[in-house]
Scaffold this motif. Structure first.
Motif, PDB file in Angstrom:
ATOM      1  N   PRO A 249      -8.086   3.006  -1.711  1.00 44.00           N
ATOM      2  CA  PRO A 249      -7.102   2.065  -1.178  1.00 44.00           C
ATOM      3  C   PRO A 249      -6.585   2.571   0.172  1.00 44.00           C
ATOM      4  N   ASN A 250      -6.084   1.660   0.984  1.00 49.93           N
ATOM      5  CA  ASN A 250      -5.498   2.077   2.258  1.00 49.93           C
ATOM      6  C   ASN A 250      -4.089   1.514   2.456  1.00 49.93           C
ATOM      7  N   LEU A 251      -3.565   0.852   1.422  1.00 47.90           N
ATOM      8  CA  LEU A 251      -2.250   0.224   1.516  1.00 47.90           C
ATOM      9  C   LEU A 251      -1.553   0.309   0.165  1.00 47.90           C
ATOM     10  N   VAL A 252      -0.277   0.659   0.183  1.00 48.55           N
ATOM     11  CA  VAL A 252       0.506   0.716  -1.059  1.00 48.55           C
ATOM     12  C   VAL A 252       1.888   0.125  -0.795  1.00 48.55           C
ATOM     13  N   PHE A 253       2.310  -0.755  -1.695  1.00 44.38           N
ATOM     14  CA  PHE A 253       3.652  -1.340  -1.648  1.00 44.38           C
ATOM     15  C   PHE A 253       4.497  -0.725  -2.752  1.00 44.38           C
ATOM     16  N   VAL A 254       5.745  -0.386  -2.433  1.00 43.21           N
ATOM     17  CA  VAL A 254       6.683   0.159  -3.405  1.00 43.21           C
ATOM     18  C   VAL A 254       8.042  -0.498  -3.206  1.00 43.21           C
TER      19      VAL A 254
ATOM     20  N   VAL B  32      -2.844  11.519   1.037  1.00 42.64           N
ATOM     21  CA  VAL B  32      -3.177  12.025  -0.292  1.00 42.64           C
ATOM     22  C   VAL B  32      -4.567  12.646  -0.221  1.00 42.64           C
ATOM     23  N   ARG B  33      -4.913  13.439  -1.229  1.00 39.51           N
ATOM     24  CA  ARG B  33      -6.237  14.041  -1.277  1.00 39.51           C
ATOM     25  C   ARG B  33      -7.081  13.293  -2.303  1.00 39.51           C
ATOM     26  N   LEU B  34      -8.220  12.770  -1.830  1.00 37.41           N
ATOM     27  CA  LEU B  34      -9.178  12.092  -2.687  1.00 37.41           C
ATOM     28  C   LEU B  34     -10.524  12.769  -2.499  1.00 37.41           C
ATOM     29  N   ASP B  35     -11.118  13.226  -3.569  1.00 33.56           N
ATOM     30  CA  ASP B  35     -12.386  13.962  -3.515  1.00 33.56           C
ATOM     31  C   ASP B  35     -12.302  15.152  -2.574  1.00 33.56           C
TER      32      ASP B  35
ATOM     33  N   HIS C   8      -6.699  11.531   2.807  1.00 36.06           N
ATOM     34  CA  HIS C   8      -6.867  10.087   2.951  1.00 36.06           C
ATOM     35  C   HIS C   8      -5.488   9.486   3.230  1.00 36.06           C
ATOM     36  N   VAL C   9      -5.398   8.659   4.249  1.00 35.56           N
ATOM     37  CA  VAL C   9      -4.114   8.084   4.670  1.00 35.56           C
ATOM     38  C   VAL C   9      -3.952   6.674   4.109  1.00 35.56           C
ATOM     39  N   LEU C  10      -2.799   6.419   3.512  1.00 40.70           N
ATOM     40  CA  LEU C  10      -2.440   5.089   3.041  1.00 40.70           C
ATOM     41  C   LEU C  10      -1.216   4.613   3.806  1.00 40.70           C
TER      42      LEU C  10
END
Length: 100
Positions: free
Chosen positions: A38-43, A58-61, A65-67
């Motif tokens: 994912p590259n977008l998160v709503f809270v 965040v770290r993925l694999d 990775h930037v969201l």
């Protein structure tokens, strides 16, 4: 990049950890389920806490990775709605000739 999200994964996380950790866990589940990051998160604005800025890394694999982080009062507290931003998803999946 557009900040609209038509399809995403809604995650409930009421743990006592930081928003960064919640997004990390949710992003990992998203990758496992959909096979892309994912590259977008709503809270909900109440979940922002001490987080500054409009991006989270965040770290993925094992890689950073930037969201993009957006606030929405329509998202209930302790929920995260994450996915691929509309414009990025469309340009990757739909040939330009078929977009009207």
């Amino acid at each position: 990049m557009s900040t609209s999200l038509k399809i995403g994964m809604l995650v409930f996380d009421d743990g006592d950890c930081l928003l960064q950790q919640k997004v990390q866990r949710a992003a990992r589940r998203y990758v496992l389920k959909y096979g892309e990051a994912p590259n977008l998160v709503f809270v909900n604005p109440l979940m922002r806490g001490d987080e500054d800025g409009d991006q989270l890394t965040v770290r993925l694999d094992g890689k950073p990775h930037v969201l993009t982080l957006k606030q929405a009062r329509s998202i209930l507290p302790h929920h995260l709605w994450l996915g691929v931003a509309q414009s990025a998803h469309m340009s990757a999946d739909i040939p330009a000739a078929s977009v009207r």
